[in-house]
Structures are given as C-alpha cells and as structure tokens.
Scaffold this active site. Structure first.
Site, PDB file in Angstrom:
ATOM      1  NE  ARG A   1      -0.807  -0.683   4.840  1.00 55.04           N
ATOM      2  CZ  ARG A   1      -1.078  -0.122   6.021  1.00 55.04           C
ATOM      3  NH1 ARG A   1      -1.969   0.836   6.108  1.00 55.04           N
ATOM      4  NH2 ARG A   1      -0.490  -0.547   7.115  1.00 55.04           N
TER       5      ARG A   1
ATOM      6  CB  SER B   1      -5.887   2.590   5.694  1.00 52.90           C
ATOM      7  OG  SER B   1      -6.225   2.560   7.059  1.00 52.90           O
TER       8      SER B   1
ATOM      9  CD  GLU C   1     -17.249   2.529   2.178  1.00 53.83           C
ATOM     10  OE1 GLU C   1     -18.496   2.504   2.264  1.00 53.83           O
ATOM     11  OE2 GLU C   1     -16.511   2.535   3.185  1.00 53.83           O
TER      12      GLU C   1
ATOM     13  CG  PHE D   1     -15.058  -1.785   2.864  1.00 55.89           C
ATOM     14  CD1 PHE D   1     -15.932  -2.818   3.218  1.00 55.89           C
ATOM     15  CD2 PHE D   1     -14.107  -1.395   3.783  1.00 55.89           C
ATOM     16  CE1 PHE D   1     -15.852  -3.429   4.457  1.00 55.89           C
ATOM     17  CE2 PHE D   1     -14.023  -2.006   5.029  1.00 55.89           C
ATOM     18  CZ  PHE D   1     -14.889  -3.029   5.369  1.00 55.89           C
TER      19      PHE D   1
ATOM     20  CG  HIS E   1      -5.996  -2.816   4.440  1.00 61.44           C
ATOM     21  ND1 HIS E   1      -5.464  -1.725   3.806  1.00 61.44           N
ATOM     22  CD2 HIS E   1      -5.725  -2.648   5.756  1.00 61.44           C
ATOM     23  CE1 HIS E   1      -4.900  -0.914   4.702  1.00 61.44           C
ATOM     24  NE2 HIS E   1      -5.036  -1.461   5.890  1.00 61.44           N
TER      25      HIS E   1
ATOM     26  CG  ASP F   1      -9.063  -5.111  10.917  1.00 62.36           C
ATOM     27  OD1 ASP F   1      -8.878  -4.838  12.121  1.00 62.36           O
ATOM     28  OD2 ASP F   1      -8.880  -4.291   9.994  1.00 62.36           O
TER      29      ASP F   1
ATOM     30  NE  ARG G   1      -3.036  -3.551   9.005  1.00 61.85           N
ATOM     31  CZ  ARG G   1      -2.613  -4.289  10.025  1.00 61.85           C
ATOM     32  NH1 ARG G   1      -2.487  -5.587   9.899  1.00 61.85           N
ATOM     33  NH2 ARG G   1      -2.312  -3.735  11.190  1.00 61.85           N
TER      34      ARG G   1
END
Lengths: 317, 287
Positions: free
Chosen positions: A13, A40, A61, A86, A112, A120, A170
């Site tokens: 990322r 992020s 989103e 998402f 991610h 998570d 990530r």
C-alpha cells in the site's frame, strides 16, 4: 536459479501511495478520493502537496464510486481507495454500472486485500474480489507483488485509459523487484526459468513461490516462476507456452478458488493446453483473526504450501 | 410568463406525451408513468434552462451545463426530448428498446447518443455522478451547472443520502437536483411502500437549499422554480427542486396511479391516449 534479494520489508500500500504521488506530480488530472481511510491508503503525501485534488468522501463508498465516475467523465483521473472488500463487494453494483458499463476512467485502489489484513478478521479479509472484478467487461485487474511493483503499476494505471482495479495489501512484505521498473499492463513477468513445473503466482504469493523454487532446487526440481501481475487481461500466450514447456502447473494466490487466478489459468489451459494443475488458494473459506503470518501458514498460502502443491502436481505428471 | 413560451412548452410536451405512448406501446414495454409525470418540467429544462446545445454536445460537458438522468427507467421522455431538441433524429424513436438500438431500455453511452452523459438504470446512483461532475466544474473554474433528476421512490436508496451529505459538505452549489415527486412507485403509493415523508424537511436537514414547485405541470410555476433554483445556487449549498407531479399526467386512465409505472398500453389504449393529446407541428415520429 536466479537470485532475488529482499531489500527490506515494505507494504504494497505504501508502494501505491508513492506511485499515486508520482502520477499526481506528472499529471494534474490525477485525483485521489478516499472514504475515511487516508492513512490506510497512504494518500497523505498526495493530499498534502495536491490538496485541491484530494477529496475526502467520508464513510460512503457507494457515493465515492459515483463521484469518481462524474470526475472521470469530466476528464479527471480519479483514484478511489478503501479496503478491497469495500471497493469490490460493497460497491459491486456501483462499479458495474458507473465504472464498467459506463466505461469511465476510474482507478480503484483496493488495499488490505486477502487474509493479510490479519487481526481485523473475516469481514475485512476479502478472498472474493478478484472473482467479482474480473467478471466485469472491460475491467483491468492488477495484483502486484511488492512495493516497487505496486508503485510502478499505480503509475501505469494512471496512464492507461479505462477502468482499473488495483489490488494490494496491508503488511510489510519482501521488496525484491527492481526499483523504478516499467510496469506493462497485461504482461506476465518471468522471474525464474525452470523445466519441471511452472508456478503462476500473484500478489503476496509471488515471493513465497520464489522461496519454494529455491527449496525445491535443492531437491533437484527445476521450477519456473511467473508473476501474474495483471490478472485481466491475462497474458494467455505466456501461460500456455510455459505450461507446454514444463507440463505441470501450480497457481498460487491470496484469494479463494472461485473466480481466482487458479480457475482463470485452468480455463485457459483446458482449452489450449490441458496440463495437470494444483492450487494454492483459500479454497471456499472465510478467514479469521490472527497475524498475517499465522493466517497464511494456517491456510497453506506460503512457501511450504507451494512446495507441497508442486510435489502433488509432479506426482501426476 | 409570456403566452408564446407557454404555447411552446405546451406544444413540445404534448408531442412528448404522444411519443411516450407510441414508443412504449410499440414494444409493449417501458415506463410511461414517470415519463408522463416529469414531462412538463423536463420540457422546460431542455428547451429553456439547460445551457447545452445539441450540435456541440460532448460527454465531458466541457463549457456546458450537464444533465444526468438518475431515474434511468424514464427513457421514453428522455429520448423524446432529445429528439425534439435536435440531439437525435425524430424517427430514431421508432427503434426504442428494439434489438440493436442505441435507445436502450435504460440510457447507455455506447452508441454515442448525443445528450447522454452517463449510463443509469440501477437506481440511486446518478446524484453521486452529478456531484462528481459538479466538483470537476468547480475545480476547472467553469461557471456551469449540473442538473440531475431523481425519483421520489428512488430516494429510498441509501446512496441518494450519501450523495446528499457529500454535496452539501463539499458546498457543490453548482449542483441542481430535481425530484419528480409523483408519490407513486412500482408497488403502490410511496407513502405506503417506502414512506419517504417530508422530502423538503429531509433535504433541508441535509444542508440543501430546497425549492418546492407545488404544481409540476404548470409552466409558470415550473419556470419560477427554475429561476428560484438558479438564484439559490452559488450560495454555498446544493439545490433541490421538488416538483410535485401526478404519475401518468396528461392521459386520464394513466393518471394518479402507480399501475402505469412500468406497464405498456394496448394498441386500443394507445389510440385512446392519443385521442386526448393534440397533434403538433413536430409531427409523430415514423415507424
């Protein structure tokens, strides 16, 4: 075999963030949008230096996809960023209509992705996004393997005219491909020539495939490793040529079986060069909480998993 | 308003209503109800408000106002007005919804139809796209507006309200949204199906300037509403015009009910409807 050196762990990322910055510096049409995830997505540097081209969309989103489509119609090159889940599952219909069917020049930055989101847990660990995105007509799907390649792929995505889904992750992972490389969309990258078996890998599994090739070389098995950095359009010629050469294939990815790289390659080979195949993927499962390393080991998405798959396929050759 | 304009609007709207009935009747599919409720204010928009010309139309809307149809199912009125305002040939309406047509059931951009800026059909998405276009015009310092039409039933979609928050937060005061507040949706009256309640209070609570047009079939009131919207724009808030209308307006057996939302009239009903609508100088399109 060809040696690859890990120049230090870096997250893909951050490669995206660096590529976005470069793309934005080179072309004032480039914009960055996020849904409450600037940190992020590593968009901070872009937002600091190009504040008027950075748009915070808040936690919406679906709206962000539409806003990006509108910006693209007006001639901008918007990158929209959030977690891969998402940016795919949550907004599938918006991406389908506003971006794919509407053929708008929107770049979807899906961070991610996969199990390596880690702690998570399953809600955030998409293992299905490649399937969703590659089903969309005209959508380019890119899944780079390390920091340097993600940076280059981001710059290439900005220069390409059309919808792109750019998938990255990530955690820090080995950074081993050349700095300032030129990323060619749609081209498979031959990392190691071999003669007994081919491993087609994408994303975080590319490094694991190279480690596996090294381990197998010590046992006298020659492994060809090909980085499928662009999943769509697939470099079919490279896939078919290598499968014909080695006569055995393993596909490795941080994604489930359904609609992933493995099924894609299987479809191409079934039609053009039927070859024994084995898979390294998340089967038909959801993830769970844990460290990225724990999860990748538990689901067999690591060097050891690739070694086992190679041995299985060689037994069938 | 002057009577000449009034007559121009009435004539174009009458022709548009004839077109709607004939288009939908010919292929026995399509959406007459919402097309008829939005006919009058869209006639005014296309012929008198939108700063966009058919001959110079480009999808990117550079230097022009833009229009997005979010309620993508009301293509009969959209295509009719495109033909009546010179964007497409009148007789192309005969291809509506037929295999190979550019005039798909819901708007698509692939045939390069002048006047279509974005695809739509899956509801709730056009307001976001319009917000993006409005944002681009602000960034490019273009003094032009973006108009978008949503339905009241469509406003049950959550994304409409995401876009509402976004447009207000980013002060997109060059965005003028319109709601065809006809009170009907597929399954019945909106208040029985989705319960939208007080749309004016809702949009005001979302930080928009709201203009209510009490009779969305009265040209004087429609023009006043567009003028009020123009006056309200440029003041830091996006603008919503709520046009109170009747679904199926202009054809007695279609008016005031949800039943003609997506139903085609029979050949006999087409004749019955046409008998209520005057022929005009534009002439009917030919099959």
């Amino acid at each position: 075999m060809k040696q690859y050196i890990d120049t230090g762990k870096k997250d893909t990322r951050s490669g995206f963030g660096a590529g976005l910055y470069e793309a934005g510096k080179a072309d004032s049409r480039v914009m960055a949008l996020t849904a409450d995830l600037i940190g992020s997505l590593k968009m901070d540097a872009f937002a600091k230096d190009f504040p008027e081209r950075y748009v915070e969309c808040g936690i919406g989103e679906a709206n962000m996809v539409g806003v990006a489509a509108g910006l693209a119609i007006a001639g901008k090159i918007p990158f929209i960023g959030s977690f891969a889940e998402f940016m795919s599952g949550r907004v599938y219909d918006q991406v389908r209509q506003e971006v794919s069917y509407g053929n708008t020049n929107v770049k979807i930055a899906a961070s991610h992705a996969g199990l390596t989101v880690g702690e998570d847990g399953a809600t955030h660990q998409t293992m299905e996004d490649i399937a969703l995105m590659r089903a969309l007509p005209g959508m380019v799907v890119i899944c780079p393997c390390d920091y340097n390649q993600t940076k280059a792929a981001t710059i290439a995505a900005a220069q390409y005219d059309g919808p792109v889904y750019l998938r990255f992750g990530r955690p820090g992972v080995p950074n081993f491909t050349p700095e300032d490389q030129n990323f060619e969309i749609g081209k498979a990258i031959l990392l190691n020539e071999g003669k007994d078996v081919t491993v087609f890998a994408t994303g975080h599994l590319v490094w694991e495939a190279l480690q596996a090739a090294q381990a197998l070389e010590a046992e006298g098995i020659s492994v060809e490793v090909i980085d499928i950095a662009t999943i769509k359009p697939l470099d079919e010629a490279a896939v078919v040529a290598s499968a014909r050469k080695t006569g055995a294939v393993v596909c490795a990815e941080e994604h489930n079986m359904a609609g992933g790289l493995g099924e894609l390659v299987a479809g191409v080979l079934a039609a053009q060069a039927p070859t024994p195949m084995e898979y390294v993927n998340g089967a038909d499962l959801f993830g769970q909480s844990g460290t990225p390393a724990q999860l990748m080991k538990a689901y067999g998405l690591d060097c050891e998993g690739v070694v086992k798959a190679v041995k299985r396929v060689l037994a069938r050759k | 308003m002057d009577s000449k304009k009034q007559t121009q609007f009435a004539t174009m709207a009458a022709q548009a209503r004839r077109d709607i009935v004939r288009m939908v009747g010919a292929v026995q599919s399509g959406h007459p109800g919402g097309s008829l409720s939005s006919t009058d204010f869209l006639t005014v928009l296309f012929s008198d408000v939108l700063r966009q010309s058919a001959s110079t139309f480009t999808r990117d809307a550079k230097g022009a106002d833009a229009f997005i149809l979010s309620a993508g199912h009301i293509t009969p009125i959209y295509y009719s007005l495109l033909s009546l305002n010179g964007y497409i040939e009148r007789d192309e309406l005969a291809t509506f919804r037929k295999f190979g047509t550019r005039l798909q059931g819901h708007p698509c951009i692939h045939g390069g139809v002048k006047g279509i800026t974005q695809v739509s059909g899956s509801l709730g998405q056009g307001l976001s796209c319009a917000a993006g276009l409005a944002l681009a015009k602000k960034l490019d310092k273009e003094d032009r507006k973006v108009y978008v039409l949503v339905g009241d039933g469509e406003s049950e979609e959550g994304q409409i309200w995401e876009a509402g928050i976004f447009a207000a937060h980013h002060q997109l005061d060059n965005l003028i949204a319109m709601t065809d507040w006809n009170g009907q949706q597929i399954d019945g009256p909106v208040e029985q199906v989705g319960g939208m309640g007080d749309l004016k209070a809702k949009w005001e609570a979302f930080g928009w300037n709201v203009v209510v047009c009490e009779d969305g079939h009265d040209y004087a009131q429609i023009c006043t509403a567009f003028d009020a919207a123009a006056a309200a724009s440029g003041k830091g808030k996006p603008v919503m015009i709520l046009f109170k209308t009747d679904m199926g307006h202009g054809i007695d057996f279609m008016a005031g009910t949800h039943k003609w939302h997506g139903k085609a009239p029979s050949a006999e009903q087409v004749e019955q409807a046409l008998a209520q609508l005057p022929e005009t100088e534009y002439g009917d399109f030919k099959f």
